[in-house]
Design a protein around this motif. Structure first.
Motif, short mmCIF file in Angstrom:
data_model
loop_
_atom_site.label_atom_id
_atom_site.label_comp_id
_atom_site.label_asym_id
_atom_site.label_seq_id
_atom_site.Cartn_x
_atom_site.Cartn_y
_atom_site.Cartn_z
N GLY A 1 43.07 102.08 43.90
CA GLY A 1 42.72 100.87 44.61
C GLY A 1 43.30 99.63 43.95
N THR A 2 42.69 98.49 44.28
CA THR A 2 43.17 97.22 43.75
C THR A 2 42.00 96.42 43.18
N HIS A 3 42.35 95.52 42.29
CA HIS A 3 41.42 94.54 41.74
C HIS A 3 42.13 93.20 41.82
N ARG A 4 41.51 92.27 42.51
CA ARG A 4 42.13 90.95 42.76
C ARG A 4 43.52 91.11 43.37
N ARG A 5 43.62 92.06 44.30
CA ARG A 5 44.82 92.33 45.09
C ARG A 5 45.99 92.89 44.29
N LYS A 6 45.73 93.34 43.08
CA LYS A 6 46.75 93.99 42.27
C LYS A 6 46.35 95.44 42.08
N THR A 7 47.34 96.32 42.15
CA THR A 7 47.07 97.75 41.94
C THR A 7 46.40 97.94 40.59
N ILE A 8 45.36 98.74 40.59
CA ILE A 8 44.62 98.98 39.35
C ILE A 8 45.50 99.74 38.38
N GLU A 9 45.67 99.17 37.22
CA GLU A 9 46.41 99.79 36.12
C GLU A 9 45.69 99.43 34.83
N PRO A 10 45.50 100.34 33.98
CA PRO A 10 45.79 101.76 34.14
C PRO A 10 44.76 102.41 35.05
N ARG A 11 45.20 103.42 35.78
CA ARG A 11 44.31 104.14 36.69
C ARG A 11 43.35 105.03 35.91
N GLU A 12 43.80 105.57 34.79
CA GLU A 12 42.98 106.48 33.99
C GLU A 12 42.27 105.71 32.89
N ARG A 13 40.98 105.98 32.73
CA ARG A 13 40.17 105.29 31.72
C ARG A 13 39.08 106.22 31.22
N TRP A 14 38.56 105.87 30.07
CA TRP A 14 37.28 106.41 29.63
C TRP A 14 36.23 105.43 30.09
N ALA A 15 35.10 105.94 30.53
CA ALA A 15 33.99 105.09 30.92
C ALA A 15 32.73 105.61 30.25
N THR A 16 31.89 104.69 29.80
CA THR A 16 30.63 105.04 29.16
C THR A 16 29.53 104.15 29.72
N SER A 17 28.42 104.78 30.09
CA SER A 17 27.26 104.05 30.60
C SER A 17 26.02 104.48 29.85
N ILE A 18 25.08 103.57 29.77
CA ILE A 18 23.75 103.88 29.27
C ILE A 18 22.77 103.55 30.40
N TRP A 19 21.90 104.52 30.68
CA TRP A 19 20.90 104.40 31.74
C TRP A 19 19.52 104.50 31.12
N ARG A 20 18.59 103.72 31.68
CA ARG A 20 17.21 103.66 31.20
C ARG A 20 16.27 103.87 32.38
N SER A 21 15.26 104.69 32.18
CA SER A 21 14.28 104.93 33.23
C SER A 21 13.01 104.12 32.95
N ARG A 22 12.59 103.36 33.95
CA ARG A 22 11.34 102.60 33.88
C ARG A 22 10.56 102.90 35.14
N ASN A 23 9.34 103.35 34.97
CA ASN A 23 8.47 103.66 36.11
C ASN A 23 9.15 104.63 37.09
N GLY A 24 9.90 105.60 36.54
CA GLY A 24 10.53 106.62 37.36
C GLY A 24 11.82 106.22 38.03
N SER A 25 12.32 105.02 37.75
CA SER A 25 13.55 104.53 38.37
C SER A 25 14.62 104.32 37.31
N TRP A 26 15.76 104.98 37.47
CA TRP A 26 16.86 104.85 36.52
C TRP A 26 17.69 103.62 36.85
N LYS A 27 18.00 102.81 35.83
CA LYS A 27 18.83 101.61 35.97
C LYS A 27 19.90 101.64 34.89
N CYS A 28 21.10 101.26 35.27
CA CYS A 28 22.19 101.18 34.30
C CYS A 28 22.02 99.88 33.52
N CYS A 29 22.03 99.98 32.19
CA CYS A 29 21.88 98.76 31.38
C CYS A 29 23.16 98.43 30.61
#
Length: 130
Positions: free
Chosen positions: A90-118
């Protein structure tokens, strides 16, 4: 929850974010991200929930993504970390996304049974030789 269950739960959560990106759905972002959400972008900038919820639907035209090499770690009963390789089309700000390959890391927290990305961070991808 066993390791496979943790990984599957983490993958479901991440897919929900990527689907919101593709749908350009800021309301979905708002519901998936914790109020104290912090993102470190690939170019090293920090962004907060409000900025991502407002800007992503306007600047991102993601058409597809693929996740693999997933690792998930249960940090506590209500906190999990997921790290994975992602290929983005895809694109970001009308430019082809480069690099296309990435590492991604997320941390998620559950509060009252609902998971939210923090936390979310992207890094340049270097293929593991092992």
């Amino acid at each position: 929850m066993d390791n496979n269950g943790i990984r599957r739960q983490a993958e479901r959560l991440e897919h929900s974010v990527w689907q919101a990106v593709i749908a350009k759905n800021g309301d979905a972002f708002a519901s998936l991200f914790a109020d104290d959400y912090l993102e470190i972008t690939l170019d090293g900038k920090r962004a907060r929930k409000g900025q991502i919820v407002e800007e992503s639907p306007q600047t991102d035209e993601i058409t597809a993504y693929d996740m693999d090499q997933t690792e998930a770690i249960l940090l506590s009963d209500d906190t999990l970390l997921i790290s994975y390789h992602v290929v983005i089309e895809g694109t970001h700000r009308r430019k082809t996304i480069e690099p296309r390959e990435r590492w991604a890391t997320s941390i998620w927290r559950s509060r009252n049974g609902s998971w939210k990305c923090c936390f979310f961070q992207q890094s340049n991808y270097a293929k593991n030789d092992s």
